[in-house]
Design a protein around this motif. Structure first.
Motif, short mmCIF file in Angstrom:
data_model
loop_
_atom_site.label_atom_id
_atom_site.label_comp_id
_atom_site.label_asym_id
_atom_site.label_seq_id
_atom_site.Cartn_x
_atom_site.Cartn_y
_atom_site.Cartn_z
N ASP A 167 0.73 -1.45 -0.25
CA ASP A 167 -0.14 -0.11 0.14
C ASP A 167 1.18 1.79 -0.22
O ASP A 167 0.53 1.80 0.54
N GLU A 168 2.04 1.30 -1.17
CA GLU A 168 2.59 2.41 -1.64
C GLU A 168 2.77 3.18 -2.09
O GLU A 168 3.37 3.97 -2.44
N GLY A 169 0.75 3.20 -3.11
CA GLY A 169 0.92 3.71 -3.76
C GLY A 169 2.06 3.93 -5.41
O GLY A 169 1.91 4.30 -6.33
N VAL A 170 2.89 2.71 -5.17
CA VAL A 170 3.53 2.26 -6.13
C VAL A 170 3.67 0.72 -6.64
O VAL A 170 2.61 -0.06 -5.64
N GLU A 171 3.56 0.91 -7.96
CA GLU A 171 3.48 -0.20 -8.72
C GLU A 171 4.60 -1.17 -9.20
O GLU A 171 5.11 -0.05 -10.00
N LEU A 172 4.69 -2.40 -9.25
CA LEU A 172 6.00 -3.08 -10.00
C LEU A 172 5.31 -3.16 -11.54
O LEU A 172 4.71 -3.14 -11.43
N LYS A 173 5.86 -2.51 -12.17
CA LYS A 173 6.12 -2.19 -13.53
C LYS A 173 6.63 -4.11 -14.39
O LYS A 173 6.00 -4.49 -15.08
N ARG A 221 11.01 -1.48 -12.68
CA ARG A 221 11.03 -0.67 -12.89
C ARG A 221 9.27 -0.02 -11.59
O ARG A 221 8.99 -1.30 -12.48
N VAL A 222 9.26 0.97 -11.90
CA VAL A 222 8.51 1.58 -10.67
C VAL A 222 7.48 1.95 -11.69
O VAL A 222 7.90 3.14 -12.18
N VAL A 223 6.02 2.19 -10.67
CA VAL A 223 5.68 3.03 -11.41
C VAL A 223 4.55 4.24 -10.20
O VAL A 223 4.29 3.04 -9.57
N SER A 224 4.22 5.37 -10.15
CA SER A 224 3.50 5.62 -9.09
C SER A 224 3.34 7.17 -9.58
O SER A 224 2.89 7.51 -11.17
#
Length: 167
Positions: free
Chosen positions: A25-31, A57-60
């Motif tokens: 729940d960090e507002g970050v997603e693994l691409k 690679r992460v998406v936020s």
């Protein structure tokens, strides 16, 4: 992946990993999966050295305008693993860098996901920004100032800070 330290003898063991991790729940997603290389060697009977490198690679969301931001992360790390109980310290003391790289293990088993998640969280920028010149959102009307110009700032003459424009 679980790595059993009893299977590691005096020579260096290398693990090439592709791991999928869920962020808590960090507002970050693994691409894409994390690509990592772990090297573990036994130093003494109850001491091991772990060196690693990861790429992800992460998406936020941009911390200024809210647009999606893709960030490439590369992190090198190392740990000293001790098969022992963590010593209890009765008084406050300052941790050194070596203390932060020391892991006490109750059993000779490590979970690579836990280590990679910790290192990925440590490598994330404090604030992800889409562009160094990002103007963000207007604090009055919420318009993305990268795409449009608003007249809120010019019409705010009643602000107690409006006098500063004259300086």
């Amino acid at each position: 992946m679980e790595i059993l330290l009893t299977d590691i003898n005096n020579k260096n063991h290398i693990f090439n990993l592709d791991e999928s991790i869920r962020f808590p729940d960090e507002g970050v997603e693994l691409k894409a999966d994390i690509r990592a290389k772990l090297s573990i060697s036994q130093q003494k009977d109850d001491a091991f050295s772990l060196c690693g490198a990861l790429k992800a690679r992460v998406v936020s969301c941009c911390g200024r305008c809210g647009n999606p931001v893709q960030v490439d992360i590369e992190q090198n790390f190392q740990y000293q693993l001790l098969l022992d109980e963590e010593p209890q310290v009765e008084t406050e003391h300052e941790c050194t860098n070596e203390d932060c790289e020391l892991l006490y293990l109750a059993e000779p088993l490590i979970e690579s996901n836990d280590i990679l998640l910790e290192q990925l969280l440590l490598a994330l920028p404090v604030q992800m920004i889409c562009d160094a010149d990002c103007k963000g959102l207007c604090d009055q009307c919420g318009i993305n100032l990268n795409k449009e110009k608003c007249s809120c700032r010019e019409s705010n003459q009643n602000s107690p800070f409006a006098i500063l424009k004259e300086l």
